[in-house]
Design a protein around this motif. Structure first.
Motif, PDB file in Angstrom:
ATOM      1  N   ASN A  55       0.792  -1.278   0.143  1.00 47.01           N
ATOM      2  CA  ASN A  55      -0.098  -0.015  -0.076  1.00 47.01           C
ATOM      3  C   ASN A  55       1.059   1.373  -0.143  1.00 47.01           C
ATOM      4  N   TYR A  56       2.175   1.154  -0.536  1.00 51.50           N
ATOM      5  CA  TYR A  56       2.840   2.302  -0.393  1.00 51.50           C
ATOM      6  C   TYR A  56       3.627   2.442  -1.976  1.00 51.50           C
ATOM      7  N   ASP A  57       3.690   3.593  -2.274  1.00 49.72           N
ATOM      8  CA  ASP A  57       4.343   3.815  -3.577  1.00 49.72           C
ATOM      9  C   ASP A  57       5.845   4.033  -3.545  1.00 49.72           C
ATOM     10  N   PRO A  58       6.587   3.186  -3.862  1.00 50.21           N
ATOM     11  CA  PRO A  58       8.126   2.902  -3.855  1.00 50.21           C
ATOM     12  C   PRO A  58       8.668   4.057  -4.438  1.00 50.21           C
ATOM     13  N   THR A  59       8.164   4.827  -5.175  1.00 48.24           N
ATOM     14  CA  THR A  59       8.789   6.034  -6.066  1.00 48.24           C
ATOM     15  C   THR A  59       8.663   7.330  -5.299  1.00 48.24           C
TER      16      THR A  59
END
Length: 363
Positions: A55-59
């Motif tokens: 649920n996290y955007d790695p960018t």
């Protein structure tokens, strides 16, 4: 041998301001990455299981958001002290931190175990293995696997077919073969729920080349197998049938408990966001378990007790759902019980009650 002799100066560090996508390839070189600020000063540790959150955007997600504070070493610790810190923190790399707060190197679990070879001289795999490991049928789905791992509080499951071991799936396998590919596909957009993977086959992600060792073999031989093939565990067999599993964590527990006269207690907390909401602090849990070990001191003599505390996002009346697994490994009893409930107090009471039933039966 002193701790200084196994401190590695050449370790990988990452700045807390970096994004997850900027550091994710470094996990191939070092599983636990030391997190620093301003290029030098110790902040914490991040590993694959912390970094790859669906649920996290790695960018855009920063390392500092997902890192975890871990024990730091001064260089004055004994190998048994370091082993305990590794077991309880869940990290197999710990930072050596200088007086000014900067990172001067790191200590790796493999080196701690290698330098402690003498403590395994008369120790068999059976003596320190985890008996009755969690298993799953080869025809199971990935969804069933994830549910089993979550409910059992384990990071590896042995895959069976017709009562024979045919594979193993670890948290590392899931990250590498399921989660990481999704990260690479969606670097430009937030990661959502991957409902499509639940129906996939366990066979598609399991490691088939499972290494095993007879339960009467020396425990250090198991470590040599792990090191040679870069595995974190080996299957333990009796007459070629599954008897248990031996992990690097089990080896570290033995090193940590070698000088302890009372049963050694290890406490592992996970799911940082949930644990912060719990009404019990770690020392309270330790006191409750210590009270139990004194009540059953004879049967728990020379034993190690590991308490795993996990939680998830479900809540009832403001209390998170908590799963507590207590694993006992000793000469007189080897068992594992799981308690769950709303809030850590109820879960701990449930787990202790189940363990007392086992101990009363065996006493």
């Amino acid at each position: 041998m002193s701790l200084e002799s196994i401190i590695k100066k050449d370790i990988i560090t990452v700045d807390k301001s970096k994004t997850i996508s900027e550091i994710q390839d470094l996990f191939e070189k070092q599983r636990d990455l030391i997190v620093v600020s301003n290029g030098f000063f110790y902040e914490g540790i991040i590993n694959e299981s912390l970094a790859y959150k669906l649920n996290y955007d790695p960018t855009t997600t920063k390392v500092k958001t997902l890192m975890k504070v871990a024990p730091k070493l001064s260089g004055n610790e004994n190998l048994d002290d370091v082993s305990r810190l590794m077991v309880e923190s869940g990290f197999k790399t710990l930072p050596y931190v200088l007086q000014d707060g900067s990172v001067g190197g790191g200590v790796f679990a493999d080196d701690v175990i290698s330098q402690s070879r003498s403590v395994f001289r008369n120790v068999t795999a059976k003596d320190i293995m985890t008996p009755d490991p969690v298993t799953l049928d080869v025809d199971s789905t990935i969804g069933q696997l994830l549910s089993t791992m979550r409910n059992s509080g384990v990071s590896r499951v042995i895959i069976m077919k017709d009562e024979q071991v045919v594979g193993i799936v670890t948290l590392h396998d899931i990250i590498q073969k399921v989660i990481k590919p999704k990260f690479r596909q969606k670097r430009d957009s937030p990661i959502g729920e991957m409902k499509d993977i639940a129906e996939g086959s366990v066979k598609s992600i399991m490691t088939e080349d499972v290494k095993s060792i007879d339960e009467n073999a020396n425990a250090f031989e198991a470590f040599e197998l792990m090191k040679k093939f870069r595995f974190s565990s080996v299957v333990v067999t009796r007459n070629r049938h599954l008897s248990g599993i031996l992990t690097k964590e089990d080896l570290l527990k033995h090193i940590a408990s070698i000088k302890v006269t009372e049963p050694a207690i290890f406490l592992q907390l996970s799911k940082k966001g949930v644990i912060e909401e719990l009404e019990y602090d770690p020392e309270t849990i330790r006191r409750r378990i210590t009270s139990l070990t004194r009540k059953y001191s004879k049967i728990l003599q020379n034993s190690t007790l590991t308490v795993y505390v996990n939680g998830d996002q479900r809540q009832r009346k403001g209390k998170p759902h908590v799963i507590i697994r207590i694993q006992v490994n000793g000469p007189y009893v080897k068992t594992s019980v799981t308690g769950d409930g709303w809030g850590i107090k109820n879960s701990l009471v449930d787990a202790i009650h189940k363990l007392e039933k086992v101990l009363e039966k065996d006493r």
